[in-house]
Design an enzyme around this catalytic site. Structure first.
Site, PDB file in Angstrom:
ATOM      1  N   HIS A  83       0.805  -1.219   0.000  1.00  0.00           N
ATOM      2  CA  HIS A  83       0.000   0.000   0.000  1.00  0.00           C
ATOM      3  C   HIS A  83       0.838   1.269   0.000  1.00  0.00           C
ATOM      4  CE1 HIS A  83      -4.159  -1.403   0.219  1.00  0.00           C
ATOM      5  NE2 HIS A  83      -3.641  -2.488   0.782  1.00  0.00           N
TER       6      HIS A  83
ATOM      7  N   ASP B 247      -2.744   1.642  -4.346  1.00  0.00           N
ATOM      8  CA  ASP B 247      -3.893   1.752  -3.458  1.00  0.00           C
ATOM      9  C   ASP B 247      -4.865   0.594  -3.704  1.00  0.00           C
ATOM     10  OD1 ASP B 247      -6.037   2.608  -5.403  1.00  0.00           O
ATOM     11  OD2 ASP B 247      -4.665   4.299  -5.645  1.00  0.00           O
TER      12      ASP B 247
END
Length: 163
Positions: free
Chosen positions: A136, A140
């Site tokens: 992450h 995303d």
């Protein structure tokens, strides 16, 4: 194959750090261990099957070297995305761990016959589990979900890839 999120013209996988090379490592099984070897720079390699310098020829040579334990550090570094397929060994579902500094790894499970509902009718269909693990800090979750949705569409309707 354009993988584009509707809200981002750059596509769902927009890395914070850009690279001019695309590397797709593949896990190669060996007795007693598993080695991740990277495919050569995908943008520069040719498309030849086993011909010298062709993308598939280089990938086969790297796999042969991995099985023989003759990989150099250069052969196993620099990857950005790994595909790990344990489905060929009958594993139905698993979660793969990202190999730093890569951005993601796709775990591919075995294809199985399962009851499915098509057009309101019960029938037998083929299903398989795909699990995407992402870093992450680089990608995303919404982009990863868009990638998986696009991959699912292409696997369910492969003719769309060539049309």
């Amino acid at each position: 194959m354009g993988l584009h999120a509707p809200d981002d013209p750059r596509g769902p996988f927009r890395a914070r750090h850009r690279s001019t090379a695309v590397r797709r490592p593949t896990a190669v099984g060996r007795t007693g261990r598993c080695t991740h070897r990277r495919a050569p720079n995908q943008r520069r390699a040719g498309l030849g099957h086993r011909q010298r310098g062709g993308r598939l020829g280089q990938a086969h040579a790297l796999a042969d070297n991995a099985r023989a334990g003759r990989l150099a550090l250069e052969d196993i570094s620099g990857g950005t995305f790994t595909i790990s397929n344990l489905g060929t060994y009958g594993v139905e579902h698993f979660t793969a761990v990202i190999n730093p500094p890569q951005a993601a790894i796709l775990a591919v499970g075995a294809a199985q016959s399962q009851p499915v509902i098509r057009d309101g009718e019960l029938s037998v269909g083929t299903t398989m589990a795909l699990t995407l693990s992402i870093d992450h800090r680089v990608l995303d979750g919404a982009s990863a979900a868009a990638f998986l949705a696009d991959l699912q569409e292409r696997l369910e309707y492969p003719l769309g890839i060539v049309l």
